[in-house]
Write an enzyme that holds these catalytic residues in place. Structure first.
Site, PDB file in Angstrom:
ATOM      1  N   GLU A 170       0.823  -1.196   0.000  1.00 57.53           N
ATOM      2  CA  GLU A 170       0.000   0.000   0.000  1.00 57.53           C
ATOM      3  C   GLU A 170       0.863   1.254   0.000  1.00 57.53           C
ATOM      4  O   GLU A 170       1.988   1.256   0.507  1.00 57.53           O
ATOM      5  CB  GLU A 170      -0.956  -0.027   1.193  1.00 57.53           C
ATOM      6  CG  GLU A 170      -1.994  -1.138   1.016  1.00 57.53           C
ATOM      7  CD  GLU A 170      -3.044  -1.209   2.113  1.00 57.53           C
ATOM      8  OE1 GLU A 170      -4.203  -1.441   1.791  1.00 57.53           O
ATOM      9  OE2 GLU A 170      -2.699  -1.036   3.288  1.00 57.53           O
ATOM     10  N   CYS A 188       3.581   8.683   1.184  1.00 60.16           N
ATOM     11  CA  CYS A 188       4.088   7.702   2.135  1.00 60.16           C
ATOM     12  C   CYS A 188       4.240   6.380   1.398  1.00 60.16           C
ATOM     13  O   CYS A 188       3.256   5.801   0.947  1.00 60.16           O
ATOM     14  CB  CYS A 188       3.084   7.587   3.289  1.00 60.16           C
ATOM     15  SG  CYS A 188       3.530   6.325   4.488  1.00 60.16           S
ATOM     16  N   CYS A 235       6.209  -6.840   7.050  1.00 58.98           N
ATOM     17  CA  CYS A 235       7.368  -6.444   7.861  1.00 58.98           C
ATOM     18  C   CYS A 235       7.750  -7.627   8.743  1.00 58.98           C
ATOM     19  O   CYS A 235       6.881  -8.286   9.309  1.00 58.98           O
ATOM     20  CB  CYS A 235       7.014  -5.240   8.731  1.00 58.98           C
ATOM     21  SG  CYS A 235       8.420  -4.566   9.638  1.00 58.98           S
ATOM     22  N   CYS A 274       6.067  -5.105  15.852  1.00 61.48           N
ATOM     23  CA  CYS A 274       5.666  -4.096  16.827  1.00 61.48           C
ATOM     24  C   CYS A 274       4.197  -4.341  17.169  1.00 61.48           C
ATOM     25  O   CYS A 274       3.366  -4.505  16.275  1.00 61.48           O
ATOM     26  CB  CYS A 274       5.885  -2.701  16.255  1.00 61.48           C
ATOM     27  SG  CYS A 274       7.602  -2.446  15.755  1.00 61.48           S
ATOM     28  N   CYS A 306       1.201  -2.250  15.622  1.00 57.98           N
ATOM     29  CA  CYS A 306       1.210  -1.961  14.182  1.00 57.98           C
ATOM     30  C   CYS A 306       0.561  -3.084  13.392  1.00 57.98           C
ATOM     31  O   CYS A 306       0.921  -4.252  13.548  1.00 57.98           O
ATOM     32  CB  CYS A 306       2.655  -1.761  13.717  1.00 57.98           C
ATOM     33  SG  CYS A 306       2.832  -1.595  11.940  1.00 57.98           S
ATOM     34  N   CYS A 330      -1.292   5.995   9.826  1.00 60.57           N
ATOM     35  CA  CYS A 330      -0.056   5.327  10.254  1.00 60.57           C
ATOM     36  C   CYS A 330      -0.362   3.995  10.918  1.00 60.57           C
ATOM     37  O   CYS A 330      -1.173   3.934  11.837  1.00 60.57           O
ATOM     38  CB  CYS A 330       0.681   6.145  11.308  1.00 60.57           C
ATOM     39  SG  CYS A 330       1.207   7.725  10.780  1.00 60.57           S
TER      40      CYS A 330
END
Ligand code: SAH
Ligand code: SF4
Length: 386
Positions: free
Chosen positions: A114, A127, A134, A138, A141, A364
């Site tokens: 994305e 962004c 990933c 975290c 996230c 975010c």
């Protein structure tokens, strides 16, 4: 594990089908020239031809060799037979009520990432993603819950900028013209410093004055804290740095940003203290996600300013953006304000990042591609691309 161990992120680099031909997008100039030499362009023409092609791709936004009318027909035909100019494919494009645009892009191997464009009145921030998913996890996230990970190639990273310019109609602008795509942040999916080489090659292209021409000061790379790579990024990329800090004790940071177990707060801050800056006005941004009852007390704020003492820094407070099943809540506005005031009174700018595109899950930490939602197994994907 010690910090001397090599970094071995668990990246499943899915062997992509060999493209029919190499992509000219994402090639550093030297590679581009070598590619031209290999198809028989004479040595004395290499600089000029590479320059022309660079202009077509990065200033005019050409999507085919036919458009490159400053090259002779024979060169164009030769290039078309041996190379491609290929961007990722836009699968969906959603526009939020606040104007934020989220794009789902498909890349080689059928993977999806994305990208988000956040407009302001007369400028805007793109962004971009550096990995599919990933490897880090975290706990606040959404991307960190995605299992499948692959590094993006330079072409796929630069390709995101080209797609955004296509969509914004911002090709062939004159130097000094106002552009909506004025800033770039590596804050989409992935840990850019687990893909440093490709990110570096892509950012060099983004900064090239004869092409996309974004100033290094308008590009920010955000990292969760891959310490050895931070040093390298400073030396080899030279863009602005943001650190996903998020906690003021190792105990809490270990839980929020697990890479802290490898490189703890002291080690990370030591690296930030030594970060090379080209001018006195440059600051390292410390991102701090505001999680209710977890990291948002007055004591945290006081500890934070004590920890970063001596580092030219600004603190970017990010109200937590929820996602389905997230184990945290956003701190109240009053709490965020009180925290920000303490940081501010200590002499650090502490802007609160306004959540953008929440209605389309573009804020975010909310990014997570549809690929993963279908939960394909690694074996399934490997079988598909064989
Ligand atoms: N992997 C890199 C860059 C991508 S994340 C990094 O971690 O820095 C960009 C920023 O969004 C990071 O500071 C990240 O910690 C933050 N973030 C992640 N999930 C979030 C969420 N749910 N709400 C608010 N910010 C979040
Ligand atoms: Fe990865 Fe950054 Fe999300 Fe952590 S915050 S899981 S490093 S994308």
């Amino acid at each position: 594990m010690t910090s001397a161990d090599p970094i071995t992120p668990d990246v499943l680099t899915v062997p992509r089908k060999e493209a029919a031909a190499p992509n000219l997008i994402g090639m550093p100039r030297t590679e581009l020239k070598a590619a031209l030499a290999a198809i028989g362009i004479p040595e004395r023409q290499l600089n000029m031809r590479a320059g022309q092609i660079w202009q077509w791709i990065y200033v005019k936004g050409a999507t085919s060799f036919d458009q490159m009318t400053t090259l002779g027909k024979d060169i164009r035909a030769n290039l078309a037979q041996t190379h491609v100019i290929e961007r990722p494919v836009v699968v969906t494009r959603q526009v939020s009520t606040d104007g934020t645009r989220k794009y789902l892009l498909r890349i080689a191997g059928g993977h999806e990432v994305e990208m988000v464009f956040i407009p302001e009145t007369d400028r805007g921030t793109l962004c971009i993603s550096s990995q599919v998913g990933c490897t880090l996890t975290c706990s606040f996230c959404h991307t960190g819950t995605q299992k499948l990970v692959r590094n993006l190639t330079p072409a796929e990273i630069v390709g995101q900028i080209l797609l955004a310019r296509d969509d914004l109609g911002e090709w062939d602008t004159m130097p000094g013209d106002k552009r909506m795509l004025s800033n770039l942040v590596l804050m989409g999916m992935g840990e850019p410093l687990y893909n440093t080489d490709n990110v570096r090659d892509a950012m060099k292209i983004a900064m090239d004055g004869d092409g996309i021409a974004l100033s290094r000061r308008r590009i920010t790379l955000s990292t969760s804290g891959v310490v050895p790579e931070i040093v390298r990024a400073g030396e080899e990329i030279g863009c602005m740095l943001a650190i996903s800090f998020h906690a003021t004790t190792d105990e809490v940071r270990d839980k929020l940003v697990p890479i802290n177990k490898r490189w703890n707060i002291d080690t990370l801050l030591e690296t930030c203290r030594n970060w090379p800056r080209l001018s006195n006005s440059e600051r390292i941004t410390f991102e701090y996600v505001m999680l209710k009852g977890i990291n948002d007390s007055d004591e945290d704020a006081y500890r934070l300013v004590k920890l970063i003492e001596g580092i030219p820094a600004k603190i970017n407070l990010i109200p937590f953006n929820p996602w389905p099943g997230a184990p945290y809540e956003r701190s109240s506005n009053n709490r965020i304000r009180a925290f920000g005031d303490i940081v501010n009174n200590a002499g650090y700018a502490s802007p609160v990042r306004a959540p953008r595109g929440e209605d389309i899950m573009a804020a975010c930490g909310q990014l997570k591609s549809a690929t993963e939602r279908t939960r394909k197994s690694r074996a399934q994907i490997a079988a598909e691309i064989r």
